[in-house]
Scaffold this active site. Sequence first.
Site, short mmCIF file in Angstrom:
data_model
loop_
_atom_site.label_atom_id
_atom_site.label_comp_id
_atom_site.label_asym_id
_atom_site.label_seq_id
_atom_site.Cartn_x
_atom_site.Cartn_y
_atom_site.Cartn_z
N TYR A 180 9.40 -7.45 -29.98
CA TYR A 180 10.85 -7.38 -30.21
C TYR A 180 11.40 -8.75 -29.89
O TYR A 180 10.84 -9.47 -29.06
CB TYR A 180 11.51 -6.36 -29.27
CG TYR A 180 11.21 -4.91 -29.56
CD1 TYR A 180 11.67 -4.30 -30.72
CD2 TYR A 180 10.52 -4.13 -28.64
CE1 TYR A 180 11.42 -2.96 -30.96
CE2 TYR A 180 10.27 -2.79 -28.87
CZ TYR A 180 10.73 -2.21 -30.05
OH TYR A 180 10.49 -0.88 -30.28
N SER A 206 2.16 -2.14 -28.26
CA SER A 206 3.60 -2.31 -28.11
C SER A 206 3.90 -3.39 -27.06
O SER A 206 3.20 -3.49 -26.05
CB SER A 206 4.22 -0.99 -27.63
OG SER A 206 5.52 -1.20 -27.13
N GLY A 261 1.58 7.44 -34.80
CA GLY A 261 2.26 7.20 -33.53
C GLY A 261 1.98 8.34 -32.56
O GLY A 261 1.04 8.31 -31.77
N LYS A 277 7.84 -4.70 -39.28
CA LYS A 277 7.80 -3.24 -39.15
C LYS A 277 9.21 -2.67 -39.17
O LYS A 277 10.07 -3.12 -38.39
CB LYS A 277 7.11 -2.87 -37.83
CG LYS A 277 7.09 -1.39 -37.51
CD LYS A 277 6.22 -1.11 -36.31
CE LYS A 277 6.09 0.36 -36.01
NZ LYS A 277 7.26 0.91 -35.33
N SER A 316 8.58 2.07 -42.27
CA SER A 316 8.65 2.88 -41.05
C SER A 316 10.10 3.19 -40.70
O SER A 316 10.98 2.35 -40.89
CB SER A 316 8.01 2.08 -39.88
OG SER A 316 8.24 2.73 -38.64
N HIS A 319 10.63 4.17 -37.52
CA HIS A 319 10.46 4.16 -36.07
C HIS A 319 10.29 5.58 -35.52
O HIS A 319 10.79 5.93 -34.44
CB HIS A 319 11.67 3.48 -35.40
CG HIS A 319 11.32 2.71 -34.16
ND1 HIS A 319 11.51 1.36 -34.05
CD2 HIS A 319 10.78 3.11 -32.98
CE1 HIS A 319 11.12 0.96 -32.84
NE2 HIS A 319 10.67 2.00 -32.19
N GLN A 347 2.66 -6.09 -31.18
CA GLN A 347 4.04 -5.83 -31.63
C GLN A 347 5.02 -6.60 -30.76
O GLN A 347 4.80 -6.80 -29.56
CB GLN A 347 4.31 -4.32 -31.56
CG GLN A 347 5.70 -3.90 -32.02
CD GLN A 347 6.69 -3.81 -30.87
OE1 GLN A 347 6.30 -3.59 -29.72
NE2 GLN A 347 7.96 -3.98 -31.16
#
Length: 374
Positions: free
Chosen positions: A138, A114, A322, A243, A265, A267, A136
Amino acid sequence: MITSSGKGTSLTTIEEFRRRAKELLTEEGWLFYNAAAGQRSTFQESVAAFDRYVIRPRILRDVTHRSLSTTVLGQPISMPICVAPSAAQRFAHPDAEAASAKGTADADTLYIMSSFASSSIAEVSQIAPGGLRWMQLYLFRDRRFAENVVREAEKEGFKAIVLTVDLPLWPDFSSNESSTSRYHYDPNLRPTNLALDIPEVNEAIRSGDVNLRHYFAEQYKSPKTWDDITWLKSITSLPIVLKGILTGEAAQEAADAGVSGIIVSAHGGRYMDGIPAPLDVLSEVVSAVKGRDVEVYMDGGIRSGTDVLKALGLGARAVLIGRPALWGLACDGPAGVNKVLSILRNELDLALGISGCTNVQDIPSSLIARKSYL
Ligand SMILES: Cc1cc2nc3c(=O)[nH]c(=O)nc-3n(C[C@H](O)[C@H](O)[C@H](O)COP(=O)(O)O)c2cc1C
């Protein structure tokens, strides 16, 4: 050298790991990991969805020799069960994501880190140099974050960028009983990777925003569109995986944008209630990109080997876990993550054989049916 406490060595099921993790984590840690939006429907449905499907075993096949190994974007892994990106793993273990990455590499499978990790990218890559890792991401208003993370991930040998696209806005957590708004973010859990070389970040910390929540909430207020995929492709030659796709239409748009993979996904049900359980929309997504050069993976609610088999039968190339990996981490550090993965591996192997199949890459879609067929 990362140590395991041994607290999880006697645990033999994923449910036992969940219960033990609840005992071992601080209240804040448990709340954060267990958080789900609204009435928790999407979260619960993501798990319950697996009960809506049955396995239709084939009989009298020779299943003596079975293979779980597969590839993701051309990279070999020992089984189609990987670890999803999840933030702030220092709640579970002092060595945080580095410990998770080690346990995952020991299981010879993919670790997705992440960008809200409490370990740094370099720490993760040093602890398990041979392990397969994706990063990953953002997208924030200040594109230096993405550029820094991508550059560092490339330097440290990560093999793909996973862009999470299901959070165009910063959610309002205030009405959420067990939500992330209730925990107090320790500075130890600061997302290390995002602070690379950006003076404004240090300024925000100096002015009291120690965990950068306000800073990132502000950063989040910027549009994110398909043009950003073009931009991301212009700054890296690593393959891009999106994702958070839940519809065939979005999957087609993703394929048109030239991504290499899609993760179906929700989340983990953490940010919006009322969206589908990923398993229920998996076939729709798989059909939408059939014949396109896009791999489809899924996450959400995987708790057993038969869950994995159902997702593979419905067309996923691999699944991600997860929370179960976080429970493993909380119970026994890298050994706990490894044990959780090995429980799922053994269960999948058994389910595969008993269903009359020998290879995870060759599961007929007729193996799985929705219960209404009965
Ligand atoms: C504590 C926690 C933190 C997470 N943080 C991230 C994140 O930083 N980025 C992301 O794309 N997904 C994040 N997720 C979502 C997971 O990647 C994954 O989609 C989800 O957990 C799968 O569902 P499961 O927990 O039922 O296996 C997080 C999930 C949890 C439980």
